[in-house]
Motif scaffolding. Sequence first.
Motif, PDB file in Angstrom:
ATOM      1  N   UNK A  79       0.833  -1.204   0.000  1.00  9.01           N
ATOM      2  CA  UNK A  79       0.000   0.000   0.000  1.00  9.01           C
ATOM      3  C   UNK A  79       0.867   1.254   0.000  1.00  9.01           C
ATOM      4  N   UNK A  80       1.888   1.258   0.847  1.00 10.06           N
ATOM      5  CA  UNK A  80       2.795   2.407   0.923  1.00 10.06           C
ATOM      6  C   UNK A  80       3.544   2.590  -0.394  1.00 10.06           C
ATOM      7  N   UNK A  81       3.879   1.481  -1.063  1.00 15.73           N
ATOM      8  CA  UNK A  81       4.568   1.555  -2.353  1.00 15.73           C
ATOM      9  C   UNK A  81       3.691   2.240  -3.397  1.00 15.73           C
ATOM     10  N   UNK A  82       2.412   1.908  -3.429  1.00 18.24           N
ATOM     11  CA  UNK A  82       1.487   2.551  -4.363  1.00 18.24           C
ATOM     12  C   UNK A  82       1.360   4.034  -4.063  1.00 18.24           C
ATOM     13  N   UNK A  83       1.291   4.385  -2.779  1.00 13.11           N
ATOM     14  CA  UNK A  83       1.206   5.794  -2.400  1.00 13.11           C
ATOM     15  C   UNK A  83       2.458   6.539  -2.840  1.00 13.11           C
ATOM     16  N   UNK A  84       3.596   5.888  -2.672  1.00  9.45           N
ATOM     17  CA  UNK A  84       4.868   6.496  -3.077  1.00  9.45           C
ATOM     18  C   UNK A  84       4.888   6.779  -4.575  1.00  9.45           C
ATOM     19  N   UNK A  97      12.377  10.178  -9.814  1.00 10.89           N
ATOM     20  CA  UNK A  97      12.546   9.096 -10.791  1.00 10.89           C
ATOM     21  C   UNK A  97      13.210   7.871 -10.163  1.00 10.89           C
ATOM     22  N   UNK A  98      14.131   8.118  -9.245  1.00  8.26           N
ATOM     23  CA  UNK A  98      14.788   7.005  -8.558  1.00  8.26           C
ATOM     24  C   UNK A  98      13.780   6.241  -7.700  1.00  8.26           C
ATOM     25  N   UNK A  99      12.910   6.971  -7.013  1.00  9.68           N
ATOM     26  CA  UNK A  99      11.864   6.320  -6.213  1.00  9.68           C
ATOM     27  C   UNK A  99      10.927   5.513  -7.103  1.00  9.68           C
ATOM     28  N   UNK A 100      10.558   6.072  -8.249  1.00 12.19           N
ATOM     29  CA  UNK A 100       9.657   5.372  -9.163  1.00 12.19           C
ATOM     30  C   UNK A 100      10.308   4.100  -9.699  1.00 12.19           C
ATOM     31  N   UNK A 101      11.609   4.159  -9.986  1.00 14.53           N
ATOM     32  CA  UNK A 101      12.325   2.983 -10.482  1.00 14.53           C
ATOM     33  C   UNK A 101      12.258   1.843  -9.473  1.00 14.53           C
ATOM     34  N   UNK A 102      12.456   2.175  -8.201  1.00 12.33           N
ATOM     35  CA  UNK A 102      12.444   1.157  -7.148  1.00 12.33           C
ATOM     36  C   UNK A 102      11.040   0.666  -6.860  1.00 12.33           C
TER      37      UNK A 102
END
Length: 210
Positions: A79-84, A97-102
């Motif tokens: 859930x937290x990943x989707x929010x991120x 972009x780095x956060x989106x890649x991960x």
Amino acid sequence: MNKASEKLITLSGLFVSVIVVSNIIAGKLINIGPFVITLSVLIYPLSFALSTIIFEIFGERIAKKVIYTGFLASLILAIVSYITILYPPSPIFENNDAYLTVFNATPRIILASFLAYYFAQIVNLWAFSFSKTVFRTENIYFRNIISMFLTQFVDSLIFVLVSFYGVYEWKEVVNMILSQYIIKLIFSALNSPIISLSVKRLKRDLVLEQ
């Protein structure tokens, strides 16, 4: 709080931590010699060691509750990943972009982990108990090795297929399944003495407390 409760809390905390960390780092592929594995393979087998210790000391009911807690922790991470991914960054934040890649990879990884984790952990408890009945032995080292042959195959097969099928060529996917299976078996064999010694030590401490 008695000593048994303290030890259960510690083991449960370690178990959940291993599950969460494994989910976060599972998207990175590494090589160990000719084997292609996810980075999580270096830590994930520890979760089976911990659930086995909990099962042997505290019983199946408690072990399953701890496994379900790990499942819930993985759900929270998803859930937290989707929010991120979805929440817009501040204009001054330059590393989105780095956060989106991960984290773009994380939801699929976590889905794979959900399925592999649930079935493998349940199979682990079943096989560990079943081998005790079939072979009529209390030898934890032997029972763990037997259960790992089945458990790690189930885990490797489900996790790799759900995570990477369609992302990589079929040949590479099969290579990853076999690589993960072999490496996990090796780590499981290394974990077996730790499990045996831990169970003996915990049982002795709890008997002394009583």
